[in-house]
Motif scaffolding. Structure first.
Motif, PDB file in Angstrom:
ATOM      1  N   UNK A 247      -8.333   9.406  -0.454  1.00  0.00           N
ATOM      2  CA  UNK A 247      -7.937   8.328  -0.182  1.00  0.00           C
ATOM      3  C   UNK A 247      -7.183   8.212  -1.708  1.00  0.00           C
ATOM      4  N   UNK A 248      -7.834   8.578  -2.944  1.00  0.00           N
ATOM      5  CA  UNK A 248      -7.153   8.181  -4.265  1.00  0.00           C
ATOM      6  C   UNK A 248      -5.855   8.903  -4.552  1.00  0.00           C
ATOM      7  N   UNK A 249      -5.815  10.360  -4.081  1.00  0.00           N
ATOM      8  CA  UNK A 249      -4.613  11.091  -4.206  1.00  0.00           C
ATOM      9  C   UNK A 249      -3.654  10.915  -3.392  1.00  0.00           C
ATOM     10  N   UNK A 250      -4.159  10.719  -1.989  1.00  0.00           N
ATOM     11  CA  UNK A 250      -3.055  10.407  -0.940  1.00  0.00           C
ATOM     12  C   UNK A 250      -2.556   9.050  -0.978  1.00  0.00           C
ATOM     13  N   UNK A 251      -3.246   7.895  -1.461  1.00  0.00           N
ATOM     14  CA  UNK A 251      -2.725   6.587  -1.466  1.00  0.00           C
ATOM     15  C   UNK A 251      -1.152   6.486  -2.164  1.00  0.00           C
ATOM     16  N   UNK A 252      -1.331   7.164  -3.259  1.00  0.00           N
ATOM     17  CA  UNK A 252       0.193   7.078  -3.916  1.00  0.00           C
ATOM     18  C   UNK A 252       1.277   7.614  -3.187  1.00  0.00           C
ATOM     19  N   UNK A 253       0.732   8.491  -2.381  1.00  0.00           N
ATOM     20  CA  UNK A 253       1.782   9.403  -1.372  1.00  0.00           C
ATOM     21  C   UNK A 253       2.226   8.490  -0.347  1.00  0.00           C
ATOM     22  N   UNK A 254       1.333   7.834   0.183  1.00  0.00           N
ATOM     23  CA  UNK A 254       1.551   6.987   1.366  1.00  0.00           C
ATOM     24  C   UNK A 254       2.441   5.644   0.925  1.00  0.00           C
ATOM     25  N   UNK A 255       2.164   4.991  -0.223  1.00  0.00           N
ATOM     26  CA  UNK A 255       2.956   3.862  -0.760  1.00  0.00           C
ATOM     27  C   UNK A 255       4.314   4.315  -1.146  1.00  0.00           C
ATOM     28  N   UNK A 256       4.277   5.486  -1.535  1.00  0.00           N
ATOM     29  CA  UNK A 256       5.809   6.084  -2.156  1.00  0.00           C
ATOM     30  C   UNK A 256       6.561   6.273  -0.801  1.00  0.00           C
ATOM     31  N   UNK A 257       6.152   6.704   0.125  1.00  0.00           N
ATOM     32  CA  UNK A 257       6.520   7.056   1.385  1.00  0.00           C
ATOM     33  C   UNK A 257       7.302   5.467   2.044  1.00  0.00           C
ATOM     34  N   UNK A 258       6.310   4.878   1.924  1.00  0.00           N
ATOM     35  CA  UNK A 258       6.780   3.379   2.388  1.00  0.00           C
ATOM     36  C   UNK A 258       7.858   2.849   1.301  1.00  0.00           C
ATOM     37  N   UNK A 259       7.431   3.006   0.254  1.00  0.00           N
ATOM     38  CA  UNK A 259       8.645   2.456  -0.494  1.00  0.00           C
ATOM     39  C   UNK A 259      10.097   2.813  -0.373  1.00  0.00           C
ATOM     40  N   UNK A 260      10.020   4.271  -0.390  1.00  0.00           N
ATOM     41  CA  UNK A 260      11.161   4.877  -0.336  1.00  0.00           C
ATOM     42  C   UNK A 260      11.795   4.455   1.150  1.00  0.00           C
ATOM     43  N   UNK A 261      11.097   4.624   2.143  1.00  0.00           N
ATOM     44  CA  UNK A 261      11.556   4.206   3.391  1.00  0.00           C
ATOM     45  C   UNK A 261      12.290   3.016   3.583  1.00  0.00           C
TER      46      UNK A 261
END
Length: 939
Positions: A247-261
């Protein structure tokens, strides 16, 4: 370019100070208050804070709370330090403590004003001021500020928002100082109270939503947050550890993907990901900016100096057994290896890591061995070591892990799997046929899955490794990449397989995360299940506090959690019926099919989708919604059970999301421009009226609620009338009247009558509530109504494991009502539970004597002498048995021994004077007479 506003920095500070003064005035009426609920846990007679400043070193190695019956939990040295300092300056003074709380809340609001401003630096003062004043006035905060004990919540939130402030600055600028301040304040926050752990999600969210930070920088923010969570949350279940890390390491990846998309489209994500991996695989010198030669030339020396200093600090802390200092030093070593991006050769650094790791493993310091492995992973991924040195990091990690494993767990098989996996990945580079090793890993993973599916981490890693090796030809610098991948795999296994089974918590000597055994159920159906609590680790979750402790079905947990989130939202919007306690029979346990639960769940999921959709249109509104939703999930009991199915203090930090949302909504509703110059003429009077109304209503309710916290009796009486169906609240009020009766003999009958009334009312709500049964048994024993005392103590013992003192008093009451056989049994049970208290032997011996069992009476008393040869009362008990059984000569040696141990016991001196004068040694009798005169006796 930053837009010029009407206020310079000086005027921003003026606005902030006005807001701080407003917050202090709202809580000024708490200063005359006395101590209230649980304040004694950290103030009067606290074993550490009552020592003052000199106790601070011990505070940092001790529990937040423990007592002599085995209750202990939490690690909150920061708040205890504040009480220790306060005690040194002012002693135990409730009015000073309340004033400090009010001042701290004022400072918190000032800091909050600037933190909100940091979200959008070009914003004018209107929005931060509006959100802050709503926060300051909100009545939901009264429990935290008006209760001295809840200072920990304020410290935790204050340092948490400071960590968010510096984390956001680091996301924008990427400087070492900002990164260190971010980690420093997060550590202070967690060491105040673990309720701030929701910020492990919120801080990366703020960094992503309000900056253009790269994926690598977002992950670098989350990495220390992961270490902090694993260190300060002693959770040993494998699946929860997996969720935490993922959760902690995966969360920034998820929100980065959302922001970029949302901002650049989905097509750019692939190219950015490739760029990120290329930069990871590149050497540090290739990444370093060419135009920063001064920093590059000084960085190696700064890194070396920091490394040597921190290594010395680590070894010193090892020698002194200061584990917190050791953890901090190792964390800073980790930072020094990649933040300075030095050109130092990595081999000496890795050698130091190896030495520290082996020493830590030898002493079985779990967190140190773990930190070493994590440090090596960070060193690879963030470029702190040259490429050549990075390649040997798996070897060092293996050696450290092996030393730790074989010194503690002796689980060689799993470790061999790890070694084989890393060896295959490393060997892949030297084999020409690039399909052999992936096929081997795939075969091993399938075989492991079939033969030993319980070792899921091992076979999953084999399968994942096979997939990565198949795509290896597309990755540049494969050796460096796969060395890092192997190291990452090792630390993952270390966390998921090794760390969960450690018997020792990194801070405490005792295991706070152990699974609790099933105990007899005080509440009605034969069994009570107790479980770990986060953040209150080491503290049992009681059914009376949180009825969800009995619920195993996820549908019920999800339905109730949705309803709890809705209830918190209601309290934020309309904080009218505030109570200090919510537990059994206050919040209904519902299934997911419950209409209220369905509406709440759908509403919150809809708000989540809306918040993501709003990012591109209004990042501030999106963040406010997400802040509120994530905060609510953390306190909903969905993931882990909390000490209270609902608690106003838990919503303290989460309520900021509501305040941000309400303030932004008012700004949008009245079309106020929050950017650029404030045009006062365009501000509609309606906005001012609405703001004054909201702040006025909230502030008035806050001031009134503060008066309820005057003292325990006032608080309990007020809330008992509001919570007639709360067994706990009624019991707490009855218990307070009981204690008042003990202290005030003049009005004892009146107080005892009130105590009896409310304790019986508590049992009407829950007939098996153990605390009310115990209090009633105690009450009747004080009133010398042993018949009723036996009834309630008997019911208490039937539903709850009794403490030794309860067995003692129950035995006395049984003795008084003539149930001698049972009294003998419970005296003996008491002595077995507490063998070093002579009163138990005395009462049991005397009962045997009255039953005519002289030999048994002597045996009991002489057993006490054998166990406590230096205790005068043990000898007195034997002497009394001989004396009462008409054997006075046999009693004299025992009375003489008691006198030798305590020559100032006047009663013993008079007893010996009488015996020696009548039948013993007259000269000795005369000596005892003179001794009695010397002790003040007049014949």
């Amino acid at each position: 370019m930053k837009v010029k506003t009407t206020l310079g920095e000086k005027h921003w500070w003026m606005v902030a100070l006005v807001l701080g003064l407003f917050a202090f005035v709202l809580y000024a009426n708490t200063i005359p208050n006395s101590y209230a609920m649980d304040d004694e846990l950290v103030t009067r007679n606290h074993p550490l804070t009552s020592q003052g400043i000199k106790a601070i070193p011990e505070i940092f190695t001790s529990y937040y709370y423990d007592n002599n019956i085995g209750n202990y939990y939490e690690y909150r040295p920061v708040v205890l330090t504040s009480f220790a300092i306060e005690h040194s300056l002012f002693g135990d003074n409730a009015h000073i403590s309340h004033a400090v709380n009010a001042l701290l809340y004022s400072i918190l609001c000032i800091v909050l004003f600037f933190v909100i401003r940091s979200f959008k630096p070009d914003i004018n003062f209107l929005y931060p001021a509006l959100a802050t004043i709503i926060f300051a006035a909100h009545p939901l905060h009264t429990e935290v500020v008006a209760s001295i004990k809840n200072r920990d919540e304020m410290f935790s939130f204050l340092f948490g928002i400071l960590a968010m402030f510096w984390g956001l600055k680091y996301a924008r600028k990427g400087t070492v100082v900002e990164y260190l301040l971010f980690i420093f304040f997060m550590l202070l926050s967690v060491m105040s109270k673990r309720s701030v752990l929701s910020y492990t999600i919120i801080i990366p969210l703020a960094a992503c939503w309000f900056s253009q930070a790269s994926l690598v920088r977002l992950v670098s923010i989350s990495f220390p947050l992961m270490l902090i969570v694993l260190f300060f949350s002693p959770i040993y279940e494998q699946y929860i550890n997996s969720l935490i890390i993922g959760g902690i390491i995966g969360f920034p990846i998820v929100i980065w993907v959302l922001r970029t998309a949302m901002t650049e489209g989905w097509g750019t994500i692939v190219s950015k990901t490739k760029l990120a991996f290329t930069s990871i695989a590149a050497s540090p010198t290739e990444e370093a900016p060419k135009n920063n030669s001064t920093v590059q030339s000084s960085a190696p020396w700064l890194s070396l100096a920091a490394l040597l200093l921190l290594t010395a600090g680590s070894l010193l802390s090892l020698y002194l057994d200061l584990r917190v200092l050791m953890y901090i030093c190792l964390s800073l070593i980790f930072l020094s290896t990649f933040l300075f991006k030095s050109s130092l050769k990595g081999y000496p650094i890795i050698a130091i890591f190896l030495v520290i790791g082996l020493i830590a493993a030898n002493f079985q310091f779990t967190i140190i061995a773990y930190a070493i492995v994590g440090l090596l992973v960070g060193a690879f991924f963030f470029g702190g070591l040259p490429s050549a040195a990075r390649m040997i990091t798996p070897v060092v990690a293996i050696v450290v892990a092996a030393a730790y494993l074989f010194g503690t767990l002796k689980i060689g098989d799993s470790f061999i799997d790890i070694v084989v996996l890393i060896a295959i990945v490393t060997a892949h580079h030297f084999i020409k046929n690039k399909r052999i090793m992936p096929a081997l890993l795939l075969a091993m993973g399938i075989m492991k899955l079939i033969a030993e599916p319980q070792y899921q981490v091992i076979w999953i890693m084999n399968l994942v490794g096979a997939v990565y090796l198949f795509i290896q030809p597309r990755i540049k610098q494969p050796m460096a990449f796969f060395t890092g991948l192997a190291t990452a795999g090792l630390v993952t296994v270390f966390v998921l397989v090794i760390f969960p089974f450690q018997p020792v918590n990194p801070i405490y000597e005792q295991n706070l995360g152990a699974y609790y055994e099933s105990l007899p159920d005080p509440y009605g159906d034969g069994e009570k299940t107790v479980t770990n609590v986060v953040p209150g680790a080491g503290r049992e979750v009681d059914f009376i506090e949180n009825p969800l402790v009995k619920e195993k079905k996820f549908a019920t947990r999800l339905g109730t959690a949705s309803k709890v989130m809705g209830y918190y939202t209601y309290l934020m919007i309309a904080p009218v019926q505030l109570r200090f306690y919510y537990g059994f029979n206050q919040i209904e346990i519902v299934r997911l099919t419950n209409p209220i639960a369905i509406v709440c769940l759908i509403s919150f999921l809809g708000l989540l989708v809306l918040a993501i959709w709003l990012y591109k249109r209004d990042a501030m509104l999106s963040f406010a919604l997400l802040y509120l939703l994530f905060g609510l999930v953390f306190i909903s009991n969905l993931g882990v059970l909390l000490t209270g199915i609902v608690a106003e203090r838990l919503a303290f930090g989460t309520s900021l999301g509501y305040c941000l949302l309400l303030a932004w909504g008012l700004i949008g509703l009245f079309k106020v421009d929050v950017y650029g110059v404030v045009n006062w003429k365009q501000l509609k009077p309606a906005l001012l009226i609405v703001v004054v109304a909201i702040v006025g209503l909230y502030g008035t309710r806050t001031i009134i609620r503060n008066t309820n916290w005057k003292d325990k009796l006032t608080l309990y009486t007020h809330d008992a009338n509001m919570s007639p169906n709360s067994a706990k609240v009624q019991q707490m009020l009855g218990n307070e009247y009981l204690n008042m009766g003990i202290r005030d003999e003049v009005n004892q009958t009146k107080h005892f009558g009130q105590a009896e009334k409310y304790l019986k009312k508590s049992l009407e709500v829950n007939p098996r509530f153990h605390s009310a049964l115990l209090d009633l048994g105690h009450l009747y024993s004080l009133k010398e109504d042993c018949s009723n005392a036996v009834i309630y103590l008997e019911r208490f013992i039937a539903v709850s494991p009794p403490p030794p003192l309860v067995l003692f008093h129950y035995a006395i009451c049984l003795d008084m009502v003539g149930r001698y056989t049972e009294a003998l049994t419970y005296y003996e049970r008491y002595i077995a539970a507490d063998p070093y208290y002579t009163a138990g032997y005395s009462n049991l011996s005397y009962l045997y004597f009255r039953l005519g069992k002289i030999d048994k009476a002597l045996e009991v008393s002489k057993n006490a002498i054998a166990l406590m040869p230096n205790e005068p009362d043990a000898y007195i008990n034997v002497g009394k048995v001989y004396l009462e059984s008409n054997q006075p000569l046999e009693s004299i040696p025992y009375f003489e021994k008691a006198y030798a141990l305590n020559p100032n016991d006047l009663n013993m001196v008079l007893q010996l004077w009488d015996l020696h004068t009548q039948i013993g040694d007259p000269a000795r009798g005369q000596f005892m007479k003179e001794r009695a005169i010397a002790l003040g006796h007049k014949f």
